[in-house]
Design an enzyme around this catalytic site. Structure first.
Site, mmCIF file in Angstrom:
data_model
loop_
_atom_site.group_PDB
_atom_site.id
_atom_site.type_symbol
_atom_site.label_atom_id
_atom_site.label_comp_id
_atom_site.label_asym_id
_atom_site.label_seq_id
_atom_site.Cartn_x
_atom_site.Cartn_y
_atom_site.Cartn_z
ATOM 1 C CG ASN A 24 -0.233 0.323 2.500
ATOM 2 O OD1 ASN A 24 0.932 -0.046 2.675
ATOM 3 N ND2 ASN A 24 -0.907 1.004 3.406
ATOM 4 N NE ARG A 25 4.645 1.266 5.036
ATOM 5 C CZ ARG A 25 4.441 0.010 5.411
ATOM 6 N NH1 ARG A 25 3.310 -0.589 5.064
ATOM 7 N NH2 ARG A 25 5.341 -0.638 6.109
ATOM 8 C CG ASP A 86 20.099 -2.493 17.633
ATOM 9 O OD1 ASP A 86 20.905 -1.927 18.384
ATOM 10 O OD2 ASP A 86 20.202 -3.668 17.245
ATOM 11 C CB ALA A 87 19.271 -0.625 12.200
ATOM 12 C CB CYS A 124 25.259 12.835 15.974
ATOM 13 S SG CYS A 124 25.061 12.045 17.591
ATOM 14 C CB CYS A 139 1.399 -1.985 41.921
ATOM 15 S SG CYS A 139 1.683 -0.256 41.674
ATOM 16 C CB CYS A 399 26.139 13.907 22.273
ATOM 17 S SG CYS A 399 25.941 12.423 21.264
HETATM 18 N N1 LIG Z 1 19.538 -3.783 10.412
HETATM 19 C C1 LIG Z 1 18.950 -3.590 9.230
HETATM 20 N N2 LIG Z 1 19.617 -3.796 8.078
HETATM 21 C C2 LIG Z 1 19.024 -3.597 6.879
HETATM 22 N N3 LIG Z 1 17.756 -3.198 6.745
HETATM 23 C C3 LIG Z 1 17.030 -2.981 7.857
HETATM 24 C C4 LIG Z 1 17.599 -3.165 9.160
HETATM 25 N N4 LIG Z 1 16.646 -2.867 10.084
HETATM 26 C C5 LIG Z 1 15.541 -2.514 9.387
HETATM 27 N N5 LIG Z 1 15.768 -2.583 8.073
HETATM 28 C C6 LIG Z 1 14.818 -2.278 6.984
HETATM 29 O O1 LIG Z 1 14.177 -1.050 7.250
HETATM 30 C C7 LIG Z 1 12.954 -1.049 6.515
HETATM 31 C C8 LIG Z 1 11.916 -0.315 7.337
HETATM 32 O O2 LIG Z 1 10.849 0.025 6.509
HETATM 33 P P1 LIG Z 1 9.296 -0.116 6.890
HETATM 34 O O3 LIG Z 1 9.105 -0.068 8.345
HETATM 35 O O4 LIG Z 1 8.512 0.806 6.032
HETATM 36 O O5 LIG Z 1 9.015 -1.551 6.280
HETATM 37 P P2 LIG Z 1 8.522 -2.877 6.917
HETATM 38 O O6 LIG Z 1 9.293 -3.168 8.148
HETATM 39 O O7 LIG Z 1 8.582 -3.868 5.831
HETATM 40 O O8 LIG Z 1 6.998 -2.561 7.222
HETATM 41 P P3 LIG Z 1 6.072 -3.143 8.377
HETATM 42 O O9 LIG Z 1 6.572 -2.458 9.603
HETATM 43 O O10 LIG Z 1 4.707 -2.742 7.957
HETATM 44 O O11 LIG Z 1 6.286 -4.627 8.376
HETATM 45 C C9 LIG Z 1 12.591 -2.495 6.254
HETATM 46 O O12 LIG Z 1 12.607 -2.707 4.870
HETATM 47 C C10 LIG Z 1 13.684 -3.279 6.954
HETATM 48 O O13 LIG Z 1 14.116 -4.406 6.255
HETATM 49 ZN ZN LIG Z 2 25.671 13.475 19.217
#
Ligand SMILES: Nc1ncnc2c1ncn2[C@@H]1O[C@H](COP(=O)(O)OP(=O)(O)OP(=O)(O)O)[C@@H](O)[C@H]1O
Ligand SMILES: [Zn+2]
Length: 619
Positions: A24-25, A86-87, A124, A139, A399
């Site tokens: 959808n997006r 995290d990423a 950053c 609780c 930071c």
């Molecule tokens: N560590 C990572 N390395 C590579 N790609 C990543 C990592 N973490 C997240 N992603 C990518 O970031 C994107 C986030 O996009 P988005 O949230 O729109 O998509 P989605 O996770 O497929 O959607 P939904 O949350 O509806 O399942 C994803 O395609 C996911 O694979």
């Molecule tokens: Zn910083």
């Protein structure tokens, strides 16, 4: 993540494959692509309209060691479209180490943001500590829920975990499960099924225990209910007098070919219906039985997953029964799933706007424009504006990521183990993947593929030791150095020994500080923007368009976890894109024109165009 240069070489990294729910997006993908690599399909789609550019897709995790600082150094700009903290933190650190500008983005429903991070010039991505996910006092969850979300948290984190998850995990339902003062509770552990019980009898006993007996027990503490509405104990025989199998002939049949669903076996079709108490009771008993009959192998290892239909059914029913007991309105499965899974439905328009803004900022980076904007998509117009550009903040001097400011950690060095420190601070709080921990010159812990066997044994043994008993004891006054070689990120942590912690407010028994909000800074005469995440900070100047107390939620993980709120002090000044690179930046600043007040539609600012400002209507 993509890389863009004027000779058009892109690289994109994504570890995911395409799902139906993306279509959808995520406009480059079609039904026929479901199951294929996002990076590869996106490359093919772009090549169809730009056949002469070079794109290298990586179907991989951006945290893989191949994507190190040297890899990042090839690029002129990095664009993030990630959905987890995290990423994002990982890429931020690599961009800082490689000195590559980062255009960062996120959306949640109607909210979105694009921010630009240039080492030394702007903050950053981590200059502002990110908010912890919303938590509730224990609780409230175990004894005094007042909202449906409290019942959901109880159902998925306590009851579901207790019945289907790891039995050794501590769980607040343990507190009352061994109690034998009720006639029905004279077993050692009520959660154990006895040999002479069928699944329905077992389910009813669990039901009576958690919704009946535990509530009666809670009611006996009169102090708690002085100023609160008392809950009503629920017993299954009162709600559902007959045996399920008599009412529902096929209740014992399980079709191994289709995934188990209590709704399907009970003939409940519409997930948007709100089930009555009796229906919830039937779903509860049926889902419990289905877990133990058709998902036997998973029992003991399950944790709640919003994409697991049976888990959602069980949690919805359990949360609703508890809600009924506490006089809280019941919810449909659809609503309960949204709350339990922190789902905010993605809005294609927001994603499209954010994608456009990312490209605009990336072009500015490539042109060395210097006139970057952080743009926030608002849910409700502020002065009829839905997109709010703000001048980037300066780096936060405290930071620990970009200014390498030391942190301090309050911890009980006689009680906390090195493992607690590694998991809760180094990994969870500092976002390191491959940490190395040093106390002076002594190496206490290290992760790596090339470690000798005896080193690994040493570090594994260290993990189980309390800090003060490590080979190099860590006590009050010790300075620890924590480093992630892949991220090229080093952090010094000053240890302060503390005996006691507040169980509710400091459940980790550790308090990390030093990574604080920067105070509001005045930057010449230009837009002065407080760096505080606090919503209560007063603002230095009057806004031109934005209301003083406009709150912006920054989306950090692409889920519905609560974002940081920031007040926007005022609109930043617009600037042209076609200025020469080294032109005096201030000369090019133009005020955003005031928009037509009669126009109530979506207003988008094109504040880089020569015409200073345009507006567009939504359909
Ligand atoms: N560590 C990572 N390395 C590579 N790609 C990543 C990592 N973490 C997240 N992603 C990518 O970031 C994107 C986030 O996009 P988005 O949230 O729109 O998509 P989605 O996770 O497929 O959607 P939904 O949350 O509806 O399942 C994803 O395609 C996911 O694979
Ligand atoms: Zn910083």
């Amino acid at each position: 993540m993509q890389h863009y240069t004027f000779d058009c070489i892109y690289l994109q990294i994504d570890m995911d494959t395409i799902e139906v729910s993306n279509l959808n997006r995520q406009f480059l993908f079609r039904q026929s692509h479901v199951g294929q690599s996002k990076a590869k399909v996106a490359r093919d789609a772009v090549l169809r309209f730009r056949p002469h550019i070079s794109i290298t897709p990586y179907h991989a995790n951006v945290k893989d060691s191949d994507f190190n600082v040297n890899f990042f150094k090839q690029f002129n700009v990095v664009l993030n479209g990630l959905d987890n903290l995290d990423a994002r933190r990982h890429v931020n650190r690599l961009c800082l180490a490689a000195e590559v500008p980062l255009v960062e983005s996120g959306t949640t429903g109607f909210l979105g943001q694009v921010t630009v991070h240039v080492k030394g010039k702007t903050e950053c991505y981590e200059c502002q500590p990110k908010p912890a996910p919303k938590t509730y006092p224990v609780c409230t969850i175990t004894s005094t829920p007042s909202k449906f979300v409290h019942c959901i948290v109880w159902a998925k984190d306590l009851l579901f975990a207790k019945l289907f998850g790891d039995k050794n995990q501590e769980n607040d339902l343990n507190v009352r499960s061994n109690d034998s003062c009720s006639s029905s509770e004279n077993k050692n552990n009520v959660f154990e099924r006895s040999d002479d019980e069928d699944w329905e009898q077992y389910g009813r006993r669990i039901y009576d225990h958690v919704f009946g007996y535990n509530i009666e027990l809670a009611l006996s503490d009169e102090e708690t209910w002085k100023n609160r509405t008392k809950p009503r104990p629920m017993y299954s025989r009162d709600v559902l007098p007959d045996k399920m199998t008599q009412q529902n002939g096929n209740a014992d049949k399980t079709d191994d070919l289709s995934p188990a669903s209590a709704m399907a076996s009970l003939g409940l079709k519409n997930p948007q219906d709100i089930w009555c108490l009796m229906e919830n009771t039937r779903v509860f008993l049926e889902a419990l039985k289905l877990f133990f009959t058709s998902r036997k192998k998973e029992i003991g290892n399950l944790s709640f997953d919003k994409d697991d239909q049976l888990a959602v059914e069980f949690v919805t029913a359990a949360a609703n029964i508890r809600a009924a007991s506490f006089n809280i309105p019941l919810h449909s499965l659809f609503e309960a799933k949204g709350i339990a899974g922190n789902i905010v439905h993605a809005v294609a328009t927001t994603n499209a706007i954010v994608a456009g803004l990312i490209v605009i900022e990336a072009i500015k980076v490539l042109k060395k424009d210097g006139c970057y904007r952080m743009t926030y998509c608002l849910e409700h117009p502020s002065k009829k504006m839905l997109l709010m550009p703000v001048e980037p903040f300066e780096p936060n001097k405290s930071c620990c990521v970009c200014s390498q400011t030391p942190l301090s950690l309050e911890i009980n060095t006689h009680r906390s183990k090195l493992r607690d420190f590694v998991e809760k601070i180094v990994k969870a709080k500092l976002g390191m993947n491959s940490p190395l921990i040093m106390c002076g010159l002594a190496l206490l812990y290290e992760v790596g593929d090339d470690l000798e066997k005896d080193m690994i044994e040493n570090y594994t043994a260290n993990l189980e030791k309390v800090l003060s008993e490590l080979p190099s004891p860590v006590t009050g006054g010790t300075m620890l150095t924590v480093e992630d070689l892949q991220q090229e990120f080093t952090c010094n942590i000053y240890i302060k020994h503390r005996e006691e912690f507040d169980e509710e407010k400091e459940p980790d028994e550790m308090v990390l500080s030093g990574w604080t909000q920067a105070p509001p800074e005045k930057k010449d005469d230009k837009t002065s923007i407080g760096n505080g995440a606090s919503t209560s900070k007063s603002l230095p100047t009057e806004p031109m368009y934005a209301q003083k107390d406009t709150e912006v939620k920054e989306i950090s993980d692409g889920t519905a976890s609560p974002g940081k709120k920031r007040k926007l002090p005022e609109f930043s000044e617009g600037c042209t894109l076609d200025q020469s690179n080294d032109a005096d930046e201030t000369m090019n600043h133009k005020k955003i024109q005031k928009l037509d007040d009669d126009d109530d539609d979506l207003v988008m600012l094109d504040h880089w165009g020569k015409d200073t400002c345009k507006k567009q209507r939504s359909q």
